[in-house]
Design a protein around this motif. Structure first.
Motif, short mmCIF file in Angstrom:
data_model
loop_
_atom_site.label_atom_id
_atom_site.label_comp_id
_atom_site.label_asym_id
_atom_site.label_seq_id
_atom_site.Cartn_x
_atom_site.Cartn_y
_atom_site.Cartn_z
N SER A 5 0.84 -1.20 0.00
CA SER A 5 0.00 0.00 0.00
C SER A 5 0.87 1.25 0.00
O SER A 5 2.06 1.20 0.32
CB SER A 5 -0.91 0.02 1.23
N MET A 6 0.24 2.35 -0.33
CA MET A 6 0.94 3.64 -0.30
C MET A 6 1.36 3.98 1.12
O MET A 6 2.44 4.53 1.34
CB MET A 6 0.03 4.71 -0.90
N ASP A 7 0.52 3.67 2.09
CA ASP A 7 0.84 3.95 3.49
C ASP A 7 2.08 3.17 3.93
O ASP A 7 2.94 3.70 4.62
CB ASP A 7 -0.35 3.62 4.39
N GLU A 8 2.18 1.95 3.50
CA GLU A 8 3.35 1.13 3.82
C GLU A 8 4.60 1.72 3.17
O GLU A 8 5.65 1.80 3.79
CB GLU A 8 3.12 -0.30 3.33
N PHE A 9 4.47 2.15 1.92
CA PHE A 9 5.61 2.76 1.24
C PHE A 9 5.98 4.09 1.89
O PHE A 9 7.17 4.41 1.99
CB PHE A 9 5.31 2.97 -0.25
N TRP A 10 5.00 4.85 2.34
CA TRP A 10 5.25 6.14 2.98
C TRP A 10 6.18 5.97 4.18
O TRP A 10 7.10 6.76 4.38
CB TRP A 10 3.93 6.79 3.37
#
Length: 112
Positions: A5-10
């Motif tokens: 997810s984008m949150d994980e990448f963030w």
């Protein structure tokens, strides 16, 4: 490394931008690239080619000489660009310190 997810990448992205001067160089590069983009669209299309040179130039300088790591954009170009704009927005609105504190309370994925 694959991110779900984008949150994980963030979280990973911010771990690669841990030093304040790294984030400041990114801010300057993003700001100048946006100004250059606006100029190119209004006055001179040839200047458009300078937009990524300016944006990535400042960012990569900060990774190689300040943070001393490899830019996340090498492995994840789209998510890195989106996160760069998110970081820019947080810095512009004064929310970056709060976000750093929030992320400090959760584990960050490591890459080897």
């Amino acid at each position: 490394m694959n991110f779900r997810s984008m949150d994980e990448f963030w979280g990973f992205y911010m771990s690669q931008h841990s030093k304040p001067w790294t984030r400041r160089w990114h801010f300057v590069g993003t700001l100048l690239s946006l100004v250059t983009l606006l100029y190119a669209l209004c006055f001179n299309w040839w200047v458009l080619s300078l937009v990524p040179v300016i944006g990535y130039g400042f960012a990569w300088y900060s990774h190689f000489f300040v943070e001393r790591n490899v830019p996340a954009t090498f492995g994840h170009p789209v998510w890195s660009l989106l996160c760069d704009y998110k970081m820019f927005g947080l810095m512009l609105t004064g929310g970056m310190d709060k976000e750093i504190k929030r992320l400090g309370k959760r584990p960050v994925l490591q890459t080897y």
